[in-house]
Motif scaffolding. Structure first.
Motif, short mmCIF file in Angstrom:
data_model
loop_
_atom_site.label_atom_id
_atom_site.label_comp_id
_atom_site.label_asym_id
_atom_site.label_seq_id
_atom_site.Cartn_x
_atom_site.Cartn_y
_atom_site.Cartn_z
N ALA A 71 50.10 46.60 43.07
CA ALA A 71 49.17 47.25 43.99
C ALA A 71 47.72 46.89 43.71
N ILE A 72 47.39 46.53 42.46
CA ILE A 72 45.99 46.21 42.13
C ILE A 72 45.81 44.75 41.71
N ARG A 75 43.08 42.50 43.52
CA ARG A 75 41.73 42.97 43.23
C ARG A 75 41.36 42.71 41.77
N PHE A 96 48.76 49.66 31.38
CA PHE A 96 49.38 49.69 32.70
C PHE A 96 50.75 50.36 32.69
N ASP A 99 51.07 55.87 34.60
CA ASP A 99 50.80 56.01 36.01
C ASP A 99 50.11 57.35 36.24
N PRO A 100 48.82 57.37 36.58
CA PRO A 100 47.99 56.21 36.84
C PRO A 100 47.60 55.50 35.55
N THR A 102 45.40 53.61 32.68
CA THR A 102 44.17 54.04 32.03
C THR A 102 43.71 52.97 31.06
N LYS A 127 37.63 51.18 36.91
CA LYS A 127 39.05 51.54 37.06
C LYS A 127 39.34 52.05 38.47
N SER A 128 38.43 52.88 39.00
CA SER A 128 38.60 53.38 40.36
C SER A 128 38.53 52.25 41.37
N LEU A 130 39.45 49.17 40.92
CA LEU A 130 40.73 48.44 40.89
C LEU A 130 41.81 49.20 41.65
N SER A 131 41.79 50.53 41.56
CA SER A 131 42.83 51.35 42.21
C SER A 131 42.60 51.51 43.70
N THR A 132 41.33 51.75 44.09
CA THR A 132 41.05 52.16 45.46
C THR A 132 40.11 51.24 46.21
#
Length: 200
Positions: A71-72, A75, A96, A99-100, A102, A127-128, A130-132
């Motif tokens: 998913a990331i 990015r 990794f 989940d989530p 860190t 980190k945010s 990469l996730s969103t």
């Protein structure tokens, strides 16, 4: 080749005696032919050893693609490429398996509590991102990380977070980076991943 043929031929004769008389000659012929073939045929080739299946070779650039969540991944790789850092070293900063995901234990740089608090916010924004895809940080996670890194200062947190790097930084509205904050976060992350840039 036929040293031990006599007992085998006697066995064939005995077997053919059990057949109806009109089939005995044919039965004897077939059994004798099978025996001759078995002793004159070359031995079967040895079975090749079973090869242990090797792990697939890592990609040419050494990216630990299997550890970076799909998913990331795009990015993440684009960020590492843009910052000119090793994607392997960048991936080593994260756990990794959770989940989530860190960060692994980080040594947050900074000469003062205020500087370290701002750097915690920058790391969380990476980190945010990469996730969103958004350069933001959750205030509760920010506070918890600051406490964990012994740089939380409740009385001065608002003052410390009033900085050009942050459009917004408060417990009621979380943290949002400005353009200069994004640049500072990328620089800090690059340095942590072994790059040359550092946060201004």
């Amino acid at each position: 080749m036929f040293e031990n043929a006599e007992p085998e031929i006697q066995r064939i004769v005995t077997l053919t005696q059990g057949c109806p008389e009109r089939f005995r000659d044919k039965c004897f012929e077939l059994l004798l032919e099978a025996y001759i073939t078995s002793v004159s045929a070359p031995p079967p080739p040895p079975t090749p050893p079973v090869r242990k299946q090797e792990d697939p070779a890592p990609p040419a650039n050494g990216t630990p693609l299997t550890s970076v969540p799909e998913a990331i991944r795009v990015r993440f790789l684009n960020l590492a490429k843009r910052l000119k850092v090793s994607d392997t070293k960048a991936a080593d900063l994260f756990d990794f398996s959770l989940d989530p995901f860190t960060y692994h234990a980080l040594d947050i740089p900074g000469a003062s509590k205020g500087e370290r608090m701002r750097n915690v916010a920058l790391f969380l924004a990476v980190k945010s991102y990469l996730s969103t895809g958004a350069w933001t940080a959750d205030w509760k996670e920010f506070r918890a990380d600051c406490i964990n890194h012994d740089c939380w200062d409740q009385g001065n947190s608002t003052k410390y977070m009033k900085n050009e790097w942050f459009k917004v930084a408060s417990s009621g509205a979380n943290i949002t980076l400005s353009a200069s904050g994004t640049k500072a976060a990328e620089s800090l992350f690059s340095k942590a991943a072994g790059g040359e840039e550092s946060a201004a």
